[in-house]
Write a protein that holds these residues in place. Structure first.
Motif, PDB file in Angstrom:
ATOM      1  N   THR A  97      39.406  38.144  45.890  1.00  0.00           N
ATOM      2  CA  THR A  97      40.629  37.762  45.202  1.00  0.00           C
ATOM      3  C   THR A  97      40.190  37.039  43.975  1.00  0.00           C
ATOM      4  OG1 THR A  97      41.109  35.758  46.808  1.00  0.00           O
ATOM      5  CG2 THR A  97      41.841  38.037  47.377  1.00  0.00           C
ATOM      6  N   ASP A  98      41.327  36.983  43.132  1.00  0.00           N
ATOM      7  CA  ASP A  98      41.400  36.065  41.921  1.00  0.00           C
ATOM      8  C   ASP A  98      41.699  34.988  41.896  1.00  0.00           C
ATOM      9  OD1 ASP A  98      43.964  36.555  41.676  1.00  0.00           O
ATOM     10  OD2 ASP A  98      44.030  37.858  39.855  1.00  0.00           O
ATOM     11  N   GLN A  99      41.911  33.961  40.769  1.00  0.00           N
ATOM     12  CA  GLN A  99      42.526  32.797  41.001  1.00  0.00           C
ATOM     13  C   GLN A  99      43.805  32.625  41.152  1.00  0.00           C
ATOM     14  OE1 GLN A  99      41.703  34.675  38.430  1.00  0.00           O
ATOM     15  NE2 GLN A  99      43.047  34.282  36.459  1.00  0.00           N
ATOM     16  N   ILE A 100      44.751  33.594  41.248  1.00  0.00           N
ATOM     17  CA  ILE A 100      46.108  33.333  41.756  1.00  0.00           C
ATOM     18  C   ILE A 100      46.375  34.158  42.774  1.00  0.00           C
ATOM     19  CG2 ILE A 100      47.117  32.862  39.564  1.00  0.00           C
ATOM     20  CD1 ILE A 100      48.110  35.687  39.195  1.00  0.00           C
ATOM     21  N   GLY A 101      45.330  34.680  43.820  1.00  0.00           N
ATOM     22  CA  GLY A 101      45.308  35.311  45.219  1.00  0.00           C
ATOM     23  C   GLY A 101      45.541  36.875  44.951  1.00  0.00           C
ATOM     24  N   ARG A 102      45.308  37.356  43.748  1.00  0.00           N
ATOM     25  CA  ARG A 102      45.533  38.826  43.650  1.00  0.00           C
ATOM     26  C   ARG A 102      44.451  39.532  44.224  1.00  0.00           C
ATOM     27  NH1 ARG A 102      47.676  38.895  37.669  1.00  0.00           N
ATOM     28  NH2 ARG A 102      45.655  37.620  37.513  1.00  0.00           N
ATOM     29  N   ASP A 103      44.552  40.733  44.849  1.00  0.00           N
ATOM     30  CA  ASP A 103      43.423  41.479  45.446  1.00  0.00           C
ATOM     31  C   ASP A 103      42.745  42.214  44.428  1.00  0.00           C
ATOM     32  OD1 ASP A 103      42.388  42.615  48.005  1.00  0.00           O
ATOM     33  OD2 ASP A 103      42.713  44.565  46.648  1.00  0.00           O
ATOM     34  N   LEU A 104      41.440  41.873  44.162  1.00  0.00           N
ATOM     35  CA  LEU A 104      40.859  42.419  42.896  1.00  0.00           C
ATOM     36  C   LEU A 104      40.570  43.948  43.180  1.00  0.00           C
ATOM     37  CD1 LEU A 104      39.432  41.801  40.508  1.00  0.00           C
ATOM     38  CD2 LEU A 104      37.317  41.289  41.824  1.00  0.00           C
ATOM     39  N   PHE A 105      40.349  44.300  44.521  1.00  0.00           N
ATOM     40  CA  PHE A 105      40.158  45.726  44.494  1.00  0.00           C
ATOM     41  C   PHE A 105      41.476  46.410  44.118  1.00  0.00           C
ATOM     42  CE2 PHE A 105      40.882  49.701  47.519  1.00  0.00           C
ATOM     43  CZ  PHE A 105      39.658  50.456  46.830  1.00  0.00           C
ATOM     44  N   ALA A 106      42.562  45.984  44.450  1.00  0.00           N
ATOM     45  CA  ALA A 106      43.953  46.693  43.854  1.00  0.00           C
ATOM     46  C   ALA A 106      43.800  46.765  42.456  1.00  0.00           C
ATOM     47  CB  ALA A 106      45.101  46.102  44.468  1.00  0.00           C
ATOM     48  N   ARG A 107      43.455  45.592  41.903  1.00  0.00           N
ATOM     49  CA  ARG A 107      43.436  45.747  40.479  1.00  0.00           C
ATOM     50  C   ARG A 107      42.513  46.448  39.763  1.00  0.00           C
ATOM     51  NH1 ARG A 107      46.416  41.882  38.061  1.00  0.00           N
ATOM     52  NH2 ARG A 107      45.189  41.395  36.417  1.00  0.00           N
ATOM     53  N   VAL A 108      41.367  46.730  40.316  1.00  0.00           N
ATOM     54  CA  VAL A 108      40.331  47.594  39.806  1.00  0.00           C
ATOM     55  C   VAL A 108      40.842  49.025  40.081  1.00  0.00           C
ATOM     56  CG1 VAL A 108      38.046  48.742  40.227  1.00  0.00           C
ATOM     57  CG2 VAL A 108      38.342  45.975  40.150  1.00  0.00           C
ATOM     58  N   VAL A 109      41.434  49.321  41.232  1.00  0.00           N
ATOM     59  CA  VAL A 109      41.865  50.585  41.188  1.00  0.00           C
ATOM     60  C   VAL A 109      42.966  50.897  40.445  1.00  0.00           C
ATOM     61  CG1 VAL A 109      43.186  52.225  43.155  1.00  0.00           C
ATOM     62  CG2 VAL A 109      41.269  50.799  43.846  1.00  0.00           C
ATOM     63  N   HIS A 110      43.868  50.172  40.364  1.00  0.00           N
ATOM     64  CA  HIS A 110      45.040  50.450  39.265  1.00  0.00           C
ATOM     65  C   HIS A 110      44.696  50.031  37.928  1.00  0.00           C
ATOM     66  CE1 HIS A 110      48.661  50.862  41.943  1.00  0.00           C
ATOM     67  NE2 HIS A 110      47.903  49.886  42.907  1.00  0.00           N
ATOM     68  N   GLY A 111      43.562  49.513  37.611  1.00  0.00           N
ATOM     69  CA  GLY A 111      43.041  49.564  36.174  1.00  0.00           C
ATOM     70  C   GLY A 111      42.305  50.770  35.650  1.00  0.00           C
ATOM     71  N   ALA A 112      42.034  51.632  36.872  1.00  0.00           N
ATOM     72  CA  ALA A 112      41.360  52.841  36.403  1.00  0.00           C
ATOM     73  C   ALA A 112      42.160  53.829  35.542  1.00  0.00           C
ATOM     74  CB  ALA A 112      40.658  53.653  37.621  1.00  0.00           C
ATOM     75  N   GLY A 113      43.479  53.781  35.740  1.00  0.00           N
ATOM     76  CA  GLY A 113      44.252  54.668  35.088  1.00  0.00           C
ATOM     77  C   GLY A 113      44.196  54.450  33.732  1.00  0.00           C
ATOM     78  N   PRO A 114      44.582  53.222  33.133  1.00  0.00           N
ATOM     79  CA  PRO A 114      44.901  52.839  31.783  1.00  0.00           C
ATOM     80  C   PRO A 114      43.364  53.156  31.168  1.00  0.00           C
ATOM     81  CG  PRO A 114      45.961  51.208  33.103  1.00  0.00           C
ATOM     82  CD  PRO A 114      45.012  52.115  34.052  1.00  0.00           C
ATOM     83  N   SER A 115      42.527  52.676  31.883  1.00  0.00           N
ATOM     84  CA  SER A 115      40.927  52.673  31.095  1.00  0.00           C
ATOM     85  C   SER A 115      40.573  54.313  31.160  1.00  0.00           C
ATOM     86  CB  SER A 115      39.825  51.846  31.957  1.00  0.00           C
ATOM     87  OG  SER A 115      40.304  50.554  32.172  1.00  0.00           O
ATOM     88  N   LEU A 116      40.531  54.805  32.020  1.00  0.00           N
ATOM     89  CA  LEU A 116      40.388  56.493  31.603  1.00  0.00           C
ATOM     90  C   LEU A 116      41.331  56.973  30.890  1.00  0.00           C
ATOM     91  CD1 LEU A 116      38.869  57.383  35.379  1.00  0.00           C
ATOM     92  CD2 LEU A 116      37.633  56.513  33.285  1.00  0.00           C
ATOM     93  N   GLN A 117      42.563  56.824  30.961  1.00  0.00           N
ATOM     94  CA  GLN A 117      43.495  57.411  30.058  1.00  0.00           C
ATOM     95  C   GLN A 117      43.201  57.204  28.545  1.00  0.00           C
ATOM     96  OE1 GLN A 117      47.406  56.145  30.457  1.00  0.00           O
ATOM     97  NE2 GLN A 117      48.538  57.826  29.426  1.00  0.00           N
TER      98      GLN A 117
END
Length: 284
Positions: free
Chosen positions: A69-89
């Motif tokens: 998790t990051d500095q405010i408690g967000r799940d990093l796996f979820a952020r990496v998974v959801h970040g794949a869309g904008p990056s690959l798009q």
């Protein structure tokens, strides 16, 4: 050990079928998984990439949080998974834009010649003389920040290379007997280009697009790292690395894990593109 003895294992590996090459299989798996992340992120994680909890800050990778998790408690796996869309798009938009404009300009320059070729190639030479990073940052400064703007800037920066390669292929195909026969029969150039010239000359340009895909993903992530992508708290791979760099000594996973995902995608794309290019050359 002599040179032929050293090269022999490499040559044997290149002759192996694709299904028994571990590197190719691993590359395909990486790209399939990441594509799944981009298309159906909710299938891989049901955790919100935006919401966090102060009670789960800086948790290291575990069964509950595979990437921590990051500095405010967000799940990093979820952020990496959801970040794949904008990056690959963004990468796909950039490649499509560069390929489309490069093929169009290369066709016109190589087939029409004259002042059309002179104007297009002088512009290409100017673009190739400018460092790609400087040109990309200049375009972003002109059109604004955001994922789409980053994709457009990276795509426009790559147009010159596609145009030059396409022009060279068109010049080679233009002297073919069937093209000259079509010209002698009075066929208009706008009919000759899509019917005869484009199918025979676009192969190497498509191979270049495959080769450049990994580099485009890296360029998009780098610009996101610099803050030119989506504004926070939207997840993008580059911005995730940037967010974690200040905590590298105490929470290494915030930077290492997203960076490793970007590296894996780039290496996998490059491995498969080299395989496709080698198969195309053998077929030629």
């Amino acid at each position: 050990m002599t040179a032929p003895e050293v090269l022999e294992p490499v040559e044997r590996a290149e002759r192996l079928p694709v299904r028994v090459r571990p590197g190719v299989v691993a590359s395909v798996l990486v790209l399939v998984v990441v594509a799944g992340w981009a298309v159906l992120p909710d299938l891989f994680t049901g955790v919100s990439p935006i919401d966090g909890s102060s009670t789960t800050k800086f948790r290291p990778p575990s069964w509950a949080h595979p990437f921590g998790t990051d500095q405010i408690g967000r799940d990093l796996f979820a952020r990496v998974v959801h970040g794949a869309g904008p990056s690959l798009q963004a990468a796909l938009i950039a490649i499509t834009l560069a390929l489309g404009l490069g093929v169009a300009f290369g066709l016109l320059a190589g087939f029409l010649g004259g002042w059309v070729e002179a104007v297009i190639m002088r512009v290409v030479e100017v673009l190739l003389s400018i460092p790609p990073v400087l040109l990309t940052l200049t375009i972003i400064s002109a059109i604004g920040f955001g994922t789409l703007e980053v994709a457009v800037a990276v795509g426009l920066t790559s147009v010159a290379a596609f145009t030059r390669l396409m022009r060279g292929e068109v010049l080679r195909i233009r002297t073919a007997a069937y093209v000259e026969a079509a010209i002698m029969c009075g066929t208009r150039w706008w009919s000759i280009l899509p019917r005869y010239v484009l199918p025979a000359s676009v192969g190497p340009v498509l191979a270049l697009a495959a080769l450049d895909f990994g580099l485009v993903v890296l360029a998009v992530s780098s610009l996101s790292f610099l803050g030119f992508g989506q504004p926070p708290p939207a997840p993008e791979w580059g911005s995730l690395v940037a967010d974690g760099r200040n905590y590298l000594a105490t929470a290494w996973w915030l930077t290492v894990v997203p960076g490793a995902v970007v590296a894996a995608v780039v290496l996998a794309a490059n491995r498969l593109s080299r395989l496709l290019d080698a198969d195309r050359r053998r077929g030629a």
